[in-house]
Design an enzyme around this catalytic site. Sequence first.
Site, mmCIF file in Angstrom:
data_model
loop_
_atom_site.group_PDB
_atom_site.id
_atom_site.type_symbol
_atom_site.label_atom_id
_atom_site.label_comp_id
_atom_site.label_asym_id
_atom_site.label_seq_id
_atom_site.Cartn_x
_atom_site.Cartn_y
_atom_site.Cartn_z
ATOM 1 N N ASN A 1 -0.281 0.449 6.061
ATOM 2 C CA ASN A 1 0.372 -0.504 5.170
ATOM 3 C C ASN A 1 0.967 -1.594 6.047
ATOM 4 O OD1 ASN A 1 1.821 -1.870 3.191
ATOM 5 N ND2 ASN A 1 3.500 -0.403 3.172
ATOM 6 N N GLY A 2 0.665 -2.851 5.733
ATOM 7 C CA GLY A 2 1.210 -3.956 6.521
ATOM 8 C C GLY A 2 0.150 -4.978 6.856
ATOM 9 N N ARG B 1 2.408 1.242 -5.992
ATOM 10 C CA ARG B 1 2.516 0.431 -4.779
ATOM 11 C C ARG B 1 1.211 -0.307 -4.462
ATOM 12 N NH1 ARG B 1 6.882 1.570 -1.399
ATOM 13 N NH2 ARG B 1 5.724 0.516 0.240
ATOM 14 N N TRP C 1 -3.319 -2.135 -1.613
ATOM 15 C CA TRP C 1 -3.093 -3.445 -2.219
ATOM 16 C C TRP C 1 -3.697 -4.444 -1.235
ATOM 17 C CZ3 TRP C 1 -0.619 -8.145 -1.352
ATOM 18 C CH2 TRP C 1 -0.395 -8.939 -2.488
ATOM 19 N N LYS D 1 4.700 -3.379 -6.036
ATOM 20 C CA LYS D 1 6.103 -3.107 -6.315
ATOM 21 C C LYS D 1 6.989 -3.568 -5.173
ATOM 22 C CE LYS D 1 9.582 -1.417 -8.550
ATOM 23 N NZ LYS D 1 10.057 -2.126 -9.742
ATOM 24 N N GLU E 1 14.004 -15.099 -15.891
ATOM 25 C CA GLU E 1 13.574 -13.703 -15.785
ATOM 26 C C GLU E 1 12.696 -13.310 -16.962
ATOM 27 O OE1 GLU E 1 13.206 -9.724 -14.443
ATOM 28 O OE2 GLU E 1 13.517 -11.659 -13.485
ATOM 29 N N LYS F 1 8.824 -11.920 -16.593
ATOM 30 C CA LYS F 1 8.349 -10.645 -17.129
ATOM 31 C C LYS F 1 7.073 -10.831 -17.949
ATOM 32 C CE LYS F 1 10.788 -7.975 -15.130
ATOM 33 N NZ LYS F 1 10.637 -8.949 -14.114
ATOM 34 N N HIS G 1 13.154 -33.523 -19.686
ATOM 35 C CA HIS G 1 12.652 -34.158 -18.468
ATOM 36 C C HIS G 1 11.265 -33.631 -18.101
ATOM 37 C CE1 HIS G 1 16.506 -36.150 -17.646
ATOM 38 N NE2 HIS G 1 17.036 -35.039 -18.155
ATOM 39 N N CYS H 1 0.825 -1.210 0.000
ATOM 40 C CA CYS H 1 0.000 0.000 0.000
ATOM 41 C C CYS H 1 0.858 1.259 0.000
ATOM 42 C CB CYS H 1 -0.901 0.019 1.225
ATOM 43 S SG CYS H 1 -1.919 -1.456 1.409
ATOM 44 N N GLU I 1 4.164 -11.561 -15.586
ATOM 45 C CA GLU I 1 3.803 -10.424 -14.746
ATOM 46 C C GLU I 1 2.921 -9.411 -15.468
ATOM 47 O OE1 GLU I 1 7.230 -9.436 -11.516
ATOM 48 O OE2 GLU I 1 7.806 -9.174 -13.615
#
Length: 613
Positions: A99-100, A27, A73, A608, A486, A490, A509, A2, A493
């Site tokens: 936030n938390g 955020r 968030w 983020k 990576e 991306k 495999h 948040c 995401e």
Amino acid sequence: MCGIIGYIGYRQAFPILINGLHRLEYRGYDSAGISLLNNGLKIYKTHGKVSDLEACVIDKDLSGTVGMGHTRWATHGEPTDINAHPHFSPSHKLAIIHNGIIENYKTLKEELISRDYQFKSETDTEVIIHLVEDIIKNEHVDIVEATRLALSQVIGAFAIVILSENNPDMLIAAKRGSPLVIGVGDDEYFVASDPSPIIEYTNKVVYLEDDEIAVIQKNKDLKIITIKNLEKTPYIQQLEMSLSQIEKGGYEHFMLKEIFEQPQSVKDSMRGRLSLAKQTIALGGIVEYENRLLTAPRIILVGCGTSWHAGLVGEYLLEDLARIPVEVEYASEFRYRNPVLHENDVVIAISQSGETADTLAAVKLAKSKGAIPLGICNVVGSSIARETVAGSYTHAGPEIGVASTKAFTAQITILTMMALMLGYKKGVIPKSRFIQHLHDLNEIAEKMQITLEKTNEPIKHIASQFKDARNFLYLGRGYSYPVALEGALKLKEISYIHAEGYPAAEMKHGPIALIDENMPVVFIAPQSNIYDKTVSNIQEVKARKGIIISIVSEGDDTVKKLSDYYIEIPKTQEFLVPLVATIPLQLLAYHIAVLRGCNVDQPRNLAKSVTVE
């Protein structure tokens, strides 16, 4: 997670709050709200974006010089108007943003319900403000003392700001685990989750430490006390960022801007550290612990998400160039699996924000076991920077796009310099080869720039062919394996296409069963000491009619002929390939997401800075 913004001073608060919420929307963007002290305490909030909040307050009286805002968030409770912050106390005389995660909120809530308190939302946040009001009423103390007593009962992570109708010239802020910074202006103060909403007003800040409470009043000096009721002197620092760094600068999205900033951010990460004239690499932040690194029986790299991928590249670098055993750990697993740690172990925490909750907890665990905790992060004054005994900043500048790009390559740059420095000082790398590697690394930013200029348009075309794909497979070997991971991350995401990264040889495999004429397979296949093995893996995919998209070294005709699509990158030393090969994969994910109409900078469900577990 948040985003928090607060203001107290002589200006009208609303424009500052709204502008700050836009800056913080990366955020948290499930819902947004503000609270103003204006002939009483007012709250306006809604689910959705900050623009939705602006629409719903268009006919409201928004005057007032004290206020706070929040972008959420969601953790406890769905993104709804009711669950949006701020939250009132039962009397509507107090309001809070948070936030938390409050871990013992159920216990506290049940106790308050037993005393006839009623809750309107599904959030854990309401518990705090109800508890503060309960203490004021029953223990007859002021708002500051009530906040201190309430927070002493709270278990979990929080960054909070509280407004009080009965104390209209005061903001109260406090933190534990979640970040909070106070901007100090002339006769005004700002509170925020990070400096981005503050920088246009002041470059003087105070970073709150865990279990500190800031009492912020008009025309008075900032006061800080601890939850244990000890007074502390505020330590004012100067921000090393500019307003232009947090604006789009003509780019359509922050992510695209940050992809194109990578040559500069890599240069900035090397500046003052790599010297061709002196033929040295000097990482001043860790010089005191250099000998401990040189003699360490092992180095443990911990991180989450993209930072974990940077750690995997770091493992290849440190083992290859410095011959030091390395383990790479997901911070979230490391902290809970009772790891074996020794006094001579070095634990390096990697984090863009420096606030990642699991990585921060891993640092604290390492310290408790006697290991040496170092940090690689991007934010000066962040929690990990303060908790570690030493480390190196990446100097990537603010990264606003939720999907990390330039932070990743900056982290790899630091790890590359570290590996070269340690390898040379250990005698693993001869001087002549060390000097050559310095030149190779010094030239890498130019190769990144060439890659951006030459591949962006061809990648747009490739993206147009695969924007409707449902699955992707990314394959690489050696240094290219973490790049494959990576690249897949991306794409997941920001485009919401399922993608998996694998070591190319592991394809046989399991993943090979997925390959058919509808499966795009991205190979990271530059020239390397295992190039021929990668070519064999490409032929195996081709034999099964998979669609091959390859990242190849300039002039490589073999892989080109096997590929349906190819993207050329400049020839690069193998240990530096991740810095160049990552760029086309970032661009591919970006352009596919744009063509799919996705919100590139604020992909759904992601935050983020993950400041809660």
